[in-house]
Write a protein that holds these residues in place. Structure first.
Motif, PDB file in Angstrom:
ATOM      1  N   ALA A  40     -46.457  -2.872  52.209  1.00 29.12           N
ATOM      2  CA  ALA A  40     -47.342  -2.066  51.358  1.00 29.12           C
ATOM      3  C   ALA A  40     -48.696  -2.751  51.205  1.00 29.12           C
ATOM      4  O   ALA A  40     -49.744  -2.097  51.232  1.00 29.12           O
ATOM      5  CB  ALA A  40     -46.697  -1.840  49.990  1.00 29.12           C
ATOM      6  N   ALA A  41     -48.693  -4.073  51.073  1.00 30.59           N
ATOM      7  CA  ALA A  41     -49.953  -4.825  50.991  1.00 30.59           C
ATOM      8  C   ALA A  41     -50.744  -4.707  52.293  1.00 30.59           C
ATOM      9  O   ALA A  41     -51.975  -4.614  52.271  1.00 30.59           O
ATOM     10  CB  ALA A  41     -49.675  -6.287  50.654  1.00 30.59           C
ATOM     11  N   ALA A  42     -50.052  -4.680  53.424  1.00 34.50           N
ATOM     12  CA  ALA A  42     -50.721  -4.535  54.721  1.00 34.50           C
ATOM     13  C   ALA A  42     -51.377  -3.157  54.846  1.00 34.50           C
ATOM     14  O   ALA A  42     -52.484  -3.034  55.372  1.00 34.50           O
ATOM     15  CB  ALA A  42     -49.732  -4.766  55.860  1.00 34.50           C
ATOM     16  N   VAL A  43     -50.698  -2.110  54.362  1.00 36.08           N
ATOM     17  CA  VAL A  43     -51.292  -0.768  54.384  1.00 36.08           C
ATOM     18  C   VAL A  43     -52.535  -0.764  53.500  1.00 36.08           C
ATOM     19  O   VAL A  43     -53.584  -0.233  53.889  1.00 36.08           O
ATOM     20  CB  VAL A  43     -50.283   0.311  53.918  1.00 36.08           C
ATOM     21  CG1 VAL A  43     -50.964   1.666  53.784  1.00 36.08           C
ATOM     22  CG2 VAL A  43     -49.109   0.395  54.880  1.00 36.08           C
ATOM     23  N   HIS A  44     -52.446  -1.372  52.331  1.00 36.48           N
ATOM     24  CA  HIS A  44     -53.582  -1.456  51.412  1.00 36.48           C
ATOM     25  C   HIS A  44     -54.767  -2.127  52.120  1.00 36.48           C
ATOM     26  O   HIS A  44     -55.889  -1.597  52.100  1.00 36.48           O
ATOM     27  CB  HIS A  44     -53.168  -2.240  50.174  1.00 36.48           C
ATOM     28  CG  HIS A  44     -54.182  -2.230  49.086  1.00 36.48           C
ATOM     29  ND1 HIS A  44     -53.935  -2.737  47.853  1.00 36.48           N
ATOM     30  CD2 HIS A  44     -55.455  -1.776  49.025  1.00 36.48           C
ATOM     31  CE1 HIS A  44     -54.991  -2.601  47.086  1.00 36.48           C
ATOM     32  NE2 HIS A  44     -55.933  -2.015  47.782  1.00 36.48           N
ATOM     33  N   ALA A  45     -54.528  -3.248  52.767  1.00 41.42           N
ATOM     34  CA  ALA A  45     -55.591  -3.965  53.477  1.00 41.42           C
ATOM     35  C   ALA A  45     -56.166  -3.124  54.614  1.00 41.42           C
ATOM     36  O   ALA A  45     -57.380  -3.089  54.826  1.00 41.42           O
ATOM     37  CB  ALA A  45     -55.060  -5.292  54.006  1.00 41.42           C
ATOM     38  N   ARG A  46     -55.293  -2.413  55.344  1.00 41.94           N
ATOM     39  CA  ARG A  46     -55.739  -1.566  56.460  1.00 41.94           C
ATOM     40  C   ARG A  46     -56.649  -0.453  55.954  1.00 41.94           C
ATOM     41  O   ARG A  46     -57.671  -0.148  56.566  1.00 41.94           O
ATOM     42  CB  ARG A  46     -54.508  -0.995  57.168  1.00 41.94           C
ATOM     43  CG  ARG A  46     -54.727  -0.623  58.584  1.00 41.94           C
ATOM     44  CD  ARG A  46     -53.478  -0.350  59.407  1.00 41.94           C
ATOM     45  NE  ARG A  46     -52.200  -0.287  58.871  1.00 41.94           N
ATOM     46  CZ  ARG A  46     -51.229  -1.223  58.744  1.00 41.94           C
ATOM     47  NH1 ARG A  46     -51.293  -2.276  59.053  1.00 41.94           N
ATOM     48  NH2 ARG A  46     -50.104  -1.096  58.256  1.00 41.94           N
ATOM     49  N   VAL A  47     -56.311   0.136  54.828  1.00 43.16           N
ATOM     50  CA  VAL A  47     -57.145   1.206  54.264  1.00 43.16           C
ATOM     51  C   VAL A  47     -58.506   0.645  53.863  1.00 43.16           C
ATOM     52  O   VAL A  47     -59.545   1.240  54.169  1.00 43.16           O
ATOM     53  CB  VAL A  47     -56.444   1.879  53.061  1.00 43.16           C
ATOM     54  CG1 VAL A  47     -57.393   2.807  52.322  1.00 43.16           C
ATOM     55  CG2 VAL A  47     -55.214   2.644  53.535  1.00 43.16           C
ATOM     56  N   LEU A  48     -58.517  -0.484  53.174  1.00 40.87           N
ATOM     57  CA  LEU A  48     -59.783  -1.078  52.747  1.00 40.87           C
ATOM     58  C   LEU A  48     -60.671  -1.409  53.938  1.00 40.87           C
ATOM     59  O   LEU A  48     -61.885  -1.210  53.904  1.00 40.87           O
ATOM     60  CB  LEU A  48     -59.534  -2.332  51.910  1.00 40.87           C
ATOM     61  CG  LEU A  48     -58.840  -2.108  50.561  1.00 40.87           C
ATOM     62  CD1 LEU A  48     -58.625  -3.442  49.868  1.00 40.87           C
ATOM     63  CD2 LEU A  48     -59.626  -1.160  49.687  1.00 40.87           C
TER      64      LEU A  48
END
Length: 117
Positions: A76-84
């Motif tokens: 979930a943190a990786a998805v967050h970083a990818r979106v940013l």
């Protein structure tokens, strides 16, 4: 198409046409909510980056049960970083569904209210 991070969406004319239509639909959208997708594939990311209205684009991530404003896992943190990184200006909405059918998480309700035109 089968799940494969290396898949090429351009090799099949039918799938290529679907992605073209997806981009067109994103371009017409007033709001876009991505729910339950890890955004590993380049094609959806590129379509969202090229066509979705960033100020009214939101991507959900699984929220931690202990701290609902934080990602629940490394994924979930990786998805967050990818979106940013790839979709600057888009919102990241940590959510946890409680199992009540029809209950909309508060983060999604707030985003809908904030992006209402």
């Amino acid at each position: 198409m089968l799940p494969d991070l290396e898949k090429d969406y351009e090799t099949d004319p039918g799938i290529s046409a679907i992605w073209t239509e997806f981009g067109n639909a994103l371009g017409r959208a007033r709001r876009v909510l991505v729910l339950g997708h890890f955004l590993h594939d380049e094609a959806p990311l590129r379509s969202l980056a090229d066509h979705a209205p960033r100020s009214t684009l939101a991507v959900t991530i699984l929220a931690s049960s202990e701290n609902p404003s934080q990602p629940a896992s490394e994924e979930a943190a990786a998805v967050h970083a990818r979106v940013l990184e790839r979709l600057p200006g888009a919102s990241v909405l940590p959510v946890r569904f409680d199992g009540s059918f029809g209950t909309v998480p508060s983060t999604i309700r707030r985003w809908v209210e904030e992006t209402r035109s």
